[in-house]
Design an enzyme around this catalytic site. Structure first.
Site, PDB file in Angstrom:
ATOM      1  CD  GLU A 103      -3.086  -1.116   2.114  1.00  0.00           C
ATOM      2  OE1 GLU A 103      -4.020  -1.366   1.965  1.00  0.00           O
ATOM      3  OE2 GLU A 103      -2.497  -1.077   3.199  1.00  0.00           O
ATOM      4  CB  CYS A 117       3.254   7.264   3.300  1.00  0.00           C
ATOM      5  SG  CYS A 117       3.762   6.029   4.460  1.00  0.00           S
ATOM      6  CB  CYS A 144       8.595  -5.727   8.482  1.00  0.00           C
ATOM      7  SG  CYS A 144       9.873  -4.933   9.622  1.00  0.00           S
ATOM      8  CB  CYS A 173       7.925  -3.165  16.170  1.00  0.00           C
ATOM      9  SG  CYS A 173       9.581  -2.581  15.638  1.00  0.00           S
ATOM     10  CB  CYS A 229       4.204  -2.577  13.768  1.00  0.00           C
ATOM     11  SG  CYS A 229       4.421  -2.364  12.271  1.00  0.00           S
ATOM     12  CB  SER A 263      10.866   6.088   9.016  1.00  0.00           C
ATOM     13  OG  SER A 263      10.512   5.523  10.143  1.00  0.00           O
ATOM     14  CB  SER A 279      11.010   4.118  14.803  1.00  0.00           C
ATOM     15  OG  SER A 279      10.396   4.117  13.684  1.00  0.00           O
ATOM     16  CG  LEU A 280      14.075   7.065  20.708  1.00  0.00           C
ATOM     17  CD1 LEU A 280      15.267   6.207  20.322  1.00  0.00           C
ATOM     18  CD2 LEU A 280      14.219   8.515  21.083  1.00  0.00           C
ATOM     19  CG  HIS A 281       8.533   3.538  18.856  1.00  0.00           C
ATOM     20  ND1 HIS A 281       7.969   4.578  18.333  1.00  0.00           N
ATOM     21  CD2 HIS A 281       9.018   2.680  17.810  1.00  0.00           C
ATOM     22  CE1 HIS A 281       7.759   4.484  17.243  1.00  0.00           C
ATOM     23  NE2 HIS A 281       8.217   3.463  16.807  1.00  0.00           N
ATOM     24  CG  ASN A 337      -2.949   4.717  13.828  1.00  0.00           C
ATOM     25  OD1 ASN A 337      -3.917   5.612  13.971  1.00  0.00           O
ATOM     26  ND2 ASN A 337      -1.891   5.336  13.302  1.00  0.00           N
ATOM     27  CB  CYS A 384       1.331   5.149  11.442  1.00  0.00           C
ATOM     28  SG  CYS A 384       1.871   6.614  11.037  1.00  0.00           S
TER      29      CYS A 384
END
Ligand code: SAH
Ligand code: SF4
Length: 365
Positions: free
Chosen positions: A91, A104, A111, A115, A118, A200, A222-224, A299, A342
């Site tokens: 997408e 985007c 992946c 994570c 995600c 990213s 991407s720290l998080h 999300n 996201c």
């Protein structure tokens, strides 16, 4: 077998032209036809000699991924689902704003970095996208948006920014991503500014160093989480490249980066990483790193096990960072009525693939 010219940046196209005994300037002409004009038919390339057009038709194709669907959200966000074969889809999301338009794009099917918050990570890893599939997302979007704006001024350019924040970890598909980045920046192709193309990453330290050398564009990390134990849980690659190493790589990156700060992304998960103590720890962590923060309200997706932080918790967190002098924005959730926000990409279409890719992921480990 024919080669797909969408796989080639300027250098590779020049190599191809040499192979078919054509002069180097033909590569520039081809680049402009393919990427600027969005042309996929050699016979329409009117300033190429008939002989060359025939030669191209015999040896090459211009083959972007096929568009399976095209959705519009109430807020103007637009999402394309592209087929990349074997039942796999990727997408691409276009987000229009007042002064810019951001596309985007995705870099992998699934992946491998898993994570925990995600949905792409939950699907497991299927495969890397080819250059044609990565740049094909920009190729299609550019074409579709140009058609939409027909009649408007010729100079109208819908896509001003590209962010590699779709599905997948761009730095885990390094060579193909760099070739696609070269095309995004090439004046004969998309001519985007380095500052307006953002990769990213979840923090693949050696690849961050290679990107700095090969194609420094804007970098988002991407720290998080503000400490290793929590980041180990949320972003498992942290066990391999912990925060100290990640921040050192950010500082090295800044020596060649087109911007003088790193953007840190921080997903806001209720009761997990959103407390006052977390904000204070975060301020300490990044005190030596020129950076800006982008807080992303989580999300949700089915069975995620997480909840989005309350708006109060998000504002409190933002205020604490701002008071410490860190520029902080809260990402507006866009396009969530078409599952384009996201971490929501490729929901239901992947149900079948998801089960298969679980097995693949185990094999990859
Ligand atoms: N793999 C890269 C880029 C793709 S993800 C990376 O991890 O940086 C783009 C951003 O969306 C990342 O910051 C990612 O952590 C975030 N994200 C992933 N899932 C999310 C979710 N469910 N809600 C909000 N943000 C999410
Ligand atoms: Fe992969 Fe990024 Fe999702 Fe982590 S957040 S699983 S690195 S796509």
């Amino acid at each position: 077998m024919s080669v797909n010219l969408l796989d080639f940046d300027a250098k590779a196209l020049a190599g191809f032209c040499a192979e078919i005994d054509e002069r180097p300037f033909r590569a520039r002409q081809l680049l402009r036809w393919i990427h600027r004009s969005g042309e996929s038919d050699f016979t329409a390339m009117s300033d190429l000699a008939k002989g060359l057009r025939d030669k191209l038709s015999a040896t090459a194709v211009i083959e972007p991924p096929r568009v399976m669907s095209d959705h519009f959200a109430a807020d103007g966000t637009r999402k394309w689902l592209l087929s990349v074969g074997a039942g796999n889809g990727i997408e691409t999301v276009f987000i229009p704003e007042t002064n810019r338009g951001t596309l985007c794009i995705s870099s992998q099917v699934g992946c491998a970095l898993a994570c925990s918050f995600c949905s792409t990570g939950r699907q497991g890893f299927n495969r890397n996208l080819t250059v044609a599939e990565i740049i094909g997302q920009l190729w299609w979007a550019n074409k579709a948006l140009a058609e939409e704006s027909e009649g408007q001024s010729e100079r109208h350019r819908a896509i001003t920014n590209v962010v590699m924040m779709g599905m997948g970890e761009p730095l885990a598909n390094f060579e193909n991503v760099v070739t696609a980045l070269n095309l995004m920046l090439d004046d004969n192709a998309y001519g985007l500014s380095r500052r307006r193309v953002t990769v990213s990453t979840s923090g693949l330290v050696p690849a961050m160093d290679r990107l700095r050398e090969r194609c420094p564009v804007a970098l988002a990390v991407s720290l998080h989480a503000p400490n290793d134990p929590l980041r180990d849980q949320l972003v498992p690659i942290n066990r391999k490249y912990p925060l100290r190493e990640l921040l050192a790589a950010c500082e090295r990156y800044l020596q060649s980066a087109p911007r003088d700060f790193i953007t840190f992304e921080y997903v806001m998960l209720d009761g997990v990483n959103d407390s006052v103590a977390h904000a204070r720890e975060l301020v300490q962590l990044v005190r030596h790193t020129p950076c800006k923060f982008n807080l992303i309200p989580f999300n949700s997706f089915p069975n995620s096990g997480y909840k989005r932080s309350s708006p109060e918790a998000v504002s409190r967190f933002r205020d604490l960072l701002m008071e410490a002098g860190l520029v902080t924005t809260v990402r507006k959730t866009r396009g969530d009525d078409i599952a384009a926000a996201c971490g929501q990409l490729a929901g239901k279409v992947f149900d079948k693939t998801r089960r298969e890719s679980r097995g693949l992921m185990k094999m990859a480990r």
